[in-house]
Structure formats: C-alpha cells, structure tokens
Write a protein that holds these residues in place. Structure first.
Motif, PDB file in Angstrom:
ATOM      1  N   ILE A 120      88.007  81.480  67.387  1.00  0.00           N
ATOM      2  CA  ILE A 120      88.693  80.503  66.540  1.00  0.00           C
ATOM      3  C   ILE A 120      88.686  79.129  67.208  1.00  0.00           C
ATOM      4  CG2 ILE A 120      90.967  79.838  65.644  1.00  0.00           C
ATOM      5  CD1 ILE A 120      91.463  82.847  65.134  1.00  0.00           C
ATOM      6  N   GLU A 121      88.936  79.110  68.497  1.00  0.00           N
ATOM      7  CA  GLU A 121      88.916  77.836  69.233  1.00  0.00           C
ATOM      8  C   GLU A 121      87.537  77.186  69.162  1.00  0.00           C
ATOM      9  OE1 GLU A 121      89.217  76.504  73.889  1.00  0.00           O
ATOM     10  OE2 GLU A 121      90.614  78.049  73.177  1.00  0.00           O
ATOM     11  N   ARG A 122      86.490  77.990  69.322  1.00  0.00           N
ATOM     12  CA  ARG A 122      85.127  77.446  69.254  1.00  0.00           C
ATOM     13  C   ARG A 122      84.812  76.921  67.851  1.00  0.00           C
ATOM     14  NH1 ARG A 122      81.335  74.570  71.581  1.00  0.00           N
ATOM     15  NH2 ARG A 122      79.289  75.068  70.747  1.00  0.00           N
ATOM     16  N   LEU A 123      85.214  77.642  66.815  1.00  0.00           N
ATOM     17  CA  LEU A 123      84.993  77.176  65.446  1.00  0.00           C
ATOM     18  C   LEU A 123      85.735  75.871  65.183  1.00  0.00           C
ATOM     19  CD1 LEU A 123      85.167  80.557  63.510  1.00  0.00           C
ATOM     20  CD2 LEU A 123      83.142  79.117  63.815  1.00  0.00           C
ATOM     21  N   ASN A 124      86.956  75.753  65.694  1.00  0.00           N
ATOM     22  CA  ASN A 124      87.715  74.518  65.535  1.00  0.00           C
ATOM     23  C   ASN A 124      87.046  73.350  66.246  1.00  0.00           C
ATOM     24  OD1 ASN A 124      89.848  75.367  63.859  1.00  0.00           O
ATOM     25  ND2 ASN A 124      90.895  76.288  65.607  1.00  0.00           N
ATOM     26  N   GLU A 125      86.331  73.628  67.337  1.00  0.00           N
ATOM     27  CA  GLU A 125      85.627  72.578  68.072  1.00  0.00           C
ATOM     28  C   GLU A 125      84.405  72.068  67.318  1.00  0.00           C
ATOM     29  OE1 GLU A 125      84.469  74.141  71.857  1.00  0.00           O
ATOM     30  OE2 GLU A 125      86.517  74.307  72.588  1.00  0.00           O
ATOM     31  N   LYS A 158      74.091  82.676  66.645  1.00  0.00           N
ATOM     32  CA  LYS A 158      73.100  83.525  67.299  1.00  0.00           C
ATOM     33  C   LYS A 158      73.773  84.808  67.738  1.00  0.00           C
ATOM     34  CE  LYS A 158      70.457  79.755  69.308  1.00  0.00           C
ATOM     35  NZ  LYS A 158      70.108  79.101  70.564  1.00  0.00           N
ATOM     36  N   GLN A 159      73.138  85.919  67.440  1.00  0.00           N
ATOM     37  CA  GLN A 159      73.602  87.214  67.931  1.00  0.00           C
ATOM     38  C   GLN A 159      72.611  87.675  68.989  1.00  0.00           C
ATOM     39  OE1 GLN A 159      75.600  89.763  64.737  1.00  0.00           O
ATOM     40  NE2 GLN A 159      73.896  88.830  63.679  1.00  0.00           N
ATOM     41  N   VAL A 160      73.119  88.099  70.122  1.00  0.00           N
ATOM     42  CA  VAL A 160      72.275  88.485  71.244  1.00  0.00           C
ATOM     43  C   VAL A 160      72.283  90.006  71.355  1.00  0.00           C
ATOM     44  CG1 VAL A 160      71.913  88.253  73.717  1.00  0.00           C
ATOM     45  CG2 VAL A 160      72.849  86.345  72.419  1.00  0.00           C
ATOM     46  N   TYR A 161      71.083  90.601  71.263  1.00  0.00           N
ATOM     47  CA  TYR A 161      70.922  92.044  71.421  1.00  0.00           C
ATOM     48  C   TYR A 161      69.864  92.281  72.488  1.00  0.00           C
ATOM     49  CZ  TYR A 161      72.909  92.131  66.715  1.00  0.00           C
ATOM     50  OH  TYR A 161      73.699  91.948  65.628  1.00  0.00           O
ATOM     51  N   TYR A 162      70.236  92.931  73.560  1.00  0.00           N
ATOM     52  CA  TYR A 162      69.306  93.269  74.638  1.00  0.00           C
ATOM     53  C   TYR A 162      68.375  92.107  74.928  1.00  0.00           C
ATOM     54  CZ  TYR A 162      71.144  97.890  73.721  1.00  0.00           C
ATOM     55  OH  TYR A 162      71.985  98.931  73.539  1.00  0.00           O
ATOM     56  N   GLN A 163      67.100  92.195  74.520  1.00  0.00           N
ATOM     57  CA  GLN A 163      66.129  91.142  74.824  1.00  0.00           C
ATOM     58  C   GLN A 163      65.872  90.199  73.654  1.00  0.00           C
ATOM     59  OE1 GLN A 163      64.923  90.442  77.719  1.00  0.00           O
ATOM     60  NE2 GLN A 163      65.626  92.232  78.828  1.00  0.00           N
ATOM     61  N   LEU A 210      80.047  81.870  73.970  1.00  0.00           N
ATOM     62  CA  LEU A 210      80.365  81.293  72.662  1.00  0.00           C
ATOM     63  C   LEU A 210      79.774  79.900  72.484  1.00  0.00           C
ATOM     64  CD1 LEU A 210      84.056  82.399  72.109  1.00  0.00           C
ATOM     65  CD2 LEU A 210      82.028  83.199  70.918  1.00  0.00           C
ATOM     66  N   SER A 211      79.696  79.130  73.563  1.00  0.00           N
ATOM     67  CA  SER A 211      79.133  77.782  73.457  1.00  0.00           C
ATOM     68  C   SER A 211      77.652  77.816  73.080  1.00  0.00           C
ATOM     69  CB  SER A 211      79.320  77.020  74.768  1.00  0.00           C
ATOM     70  OG  SER A 211      78.686  77.706  75.823  1.00  0.00           O
ATOM     71  N   ASN A 212      76.981  78.910  73.367  1.00  0.00           N
ATOM     72  CA  ASN A 212      75.567  79.056  72.992  1.00  0.00           C
ATOM     73  C   ASN A 212      75.380  79.804  71.679  1.00  0.00           C
ATOM     74  OD1 ASN A 212      74.757  77.785  75.345  1.00  0.00           O
ATOM     75  ND2 ASN A 212      74.609  79.687  76.471  1.00  0.00           N
ATOM     76  N   THR A 213      76.336  80.621  71.282  1.00  0.00           N
ATOM     77  CA  THR A 213      76.145  81.435  70.082  1.00  0.00           C
ATOM     78  C   THR A 213      76.652  80.776  68.813  1.00  0.00           C
ATOM     79  OG1 THR A 213      78.195  82.625  70.536  1.00  0.00           O
ATOM     80  CG2 THR A 213      76.165  83.626  71.326  1.00  0.00           C
ATOM     81  N   ILE A 214      77.652  79.906  68.907  1.00  0.00           N
ATOM     82  CA  ILE A 214      78.171  79.227  67.722  1.00  0.00           C
ATOM     83  C   ILE A 214      77.987  77.728  67.904  1.00  0.00           C
ATOM     84  CG2 ILE A 214      80.201  78.771  66.297  1.00  0.00           C
ATOM     85  CD1 ILE A 214      81.353  81.430  67.251  1.00  0.00           C
ATOM     86  N   THR A 215      77.117  77.140  67.084  1.00  0.00           N
ATOM     87  CA  THR A 215      76.886  75.705  67.099  1.00  0.00           C
ATOM     88  C   THR A 215      76.877  75.194  65.662  1.00  0.00           C
ATOM     89  OG1 THR A 215      74.482  76.039  67.119  1.00  0.00           O
ATOM     90  CG2 THR A 215      75.549  75.734  69.249  1.00  0.00           C
ATOM     91  N   ALA A 216      77.056  73.893  65.512  1.00  0.00           N
ATOM     92  CA  ALA A 216      77.079  73.321  64.169  1.00  0.00           C
ATOM     93  C   ALA A 216      76.488  71.913  64.195  1.00  0.00           C
ATOM     94  CB  ALA A 216      78.494  73.278  63.625  1.00  0.00           C
ATOM     95  N   THR A 217      75.920  71.541  63.058  1.00  0.00           N
ATOM     96  CA  THR A 217      75.477  70.170  62.824  1.00  0.00           C
ATOM     97  C   THR A 217      76.338  69.617  61.688  1.00  0.00           C
ATOM     98  OG1 THR A 217      73.802  70.803  61.191  1.00  0.00           O
ATOM     99  CG2 THR A 217      73.118  70.768  63.513  1.00  0.00           C
ATOM    100  N   ASP A 218      75.975  68.466  61.176  1.00  0.00           N
ATOM    101  CA  ASP A 218      76.735  67.883  60.072  1.00  0.00           C
ATOM    102  C   ASP A 218      76.625  68.708  58.802  1.00  0.00           C
ATOM    103  OD1 ASP A 218      77.539  65.842  61.700  1.00  0.00           O
ATOM    104  OD2 ASP A 218      75.934  64.479  61.078  1.00  0.00           O
TER     105      ASP A 218
END
Length: 149
Positions: free
Chosen positions: A129-134, A79-84, A65-73
């Motif tokens: 939800i925790e990651r989105l709140n972060e 990011k969705q990861v599928y196979y390669q 989750l730390s790599n798939t959900i990120t945010a800026t201002d």
C-alpha cells in the motif's frame, strides 16, 4: 521463530541443510533403519536449495517492491518474479477502478466490472500500500481507493 540472519547466512544455512538431508537420504537408501523415507529427505533437500535461491541478494533485489511496482503518468507496471523468469503486466491508469491488497498479493480491478489482474508480489500488505501511494497519482487514489483484504 524468526531468524535474524543476513542473506548470505540464510543461503549457507539452507545449503547446509540440503547437504544434510541429501546425506541422510543416501544413508537411508543403504540402510533400512531410518524412520523417515529417503525420498522425503531428498524432497526436503530440494526444498532447501529452492529456499537458498530465494534468500540470495540477487533474488531479493529483483523481487523488491521498488522494482516490481512502478508507474508512469499513464500506466502502472507490475513485475512478478518467478525463479529465473519475470512476467510483466502494464495496466492503463484510466482503466483502474479498484485496488485490493493483502500480504504477497495485489489485485487490480479494471473498468468497474470485477475483471482485472491478480499479482503475486513479495511483501507485506502495508508495504505494498505504501509503494502504491508513492507511485500512483493522487487523483487516481481518490477515485480508486486501495482496500486491504
């Protein structure tokens, strides 16, 4: 039943099962005495190889989750990861009107019209939800609540 195995052990277990199913499939092609189709065994072997890939440390780290959900201002990046391959969507924070979360799922509703993005993300609803709140600003979360479905 949940097995408490390390990623390396899961990879080895799945590859061993793949070899076992392949061997049973080859035996079934040469003998008519098996109650299961050899092609079913080959299909199960392929499924075990895919599961072995999903169990690798590299894939687990890529799908974290730390790599798939990120945010800026100004934007949220998912990011969705599928196979390669990876599929990345960037959404402007000002357009987000609602966020819906379930296990392995995130929906971002834009402009209050029910249209938006659906993401398949590996993780429990509480962790998402925790990651989105972060990563999301508190002002956005006040105006656009996160709903668990």
């Amino acid at each position: 039943m949940y097995l408490n195995l390390t990623p390396k052990q899961m990879v080895r277990l799945n590859l061993a099962l793949a070899v076992l199913f392949s061997g049973v499939g080859v035996y079934g092609l040469q003998s008519d005495s098996l109650p299961i189709s050899p092609y079913t065994c080959f299909t199960l072997a392929i499924a075990c190889v895919v599961q072995a890939y999903y169990s690798t440390e590299k894939f687990v780290a890529k799908a974290a989750l730390s790599n798939t959900i990120t945010a800026t201002d100004t934007s949220l990046t998912v990011k969705q990861v599928y196979y390669q391959c990876e599929k990345e969507e960037i959404v402007e924070l000002s357009r987000i009107s609602q966020l819906k979360v379930a296990d392995n799922y995130l929906a971002v509703i834009l402009d209050g019209n029910g249209q938006g993005y659906d993401f398949q993300i590996k993780g429990k609803a509480e962790a998402i939800i925790e990651r989105l709140n972060e990563v999301l600003p508190k002002a956005l979360l006040k105006n656009s609540p996160i709903k668990q479905v």
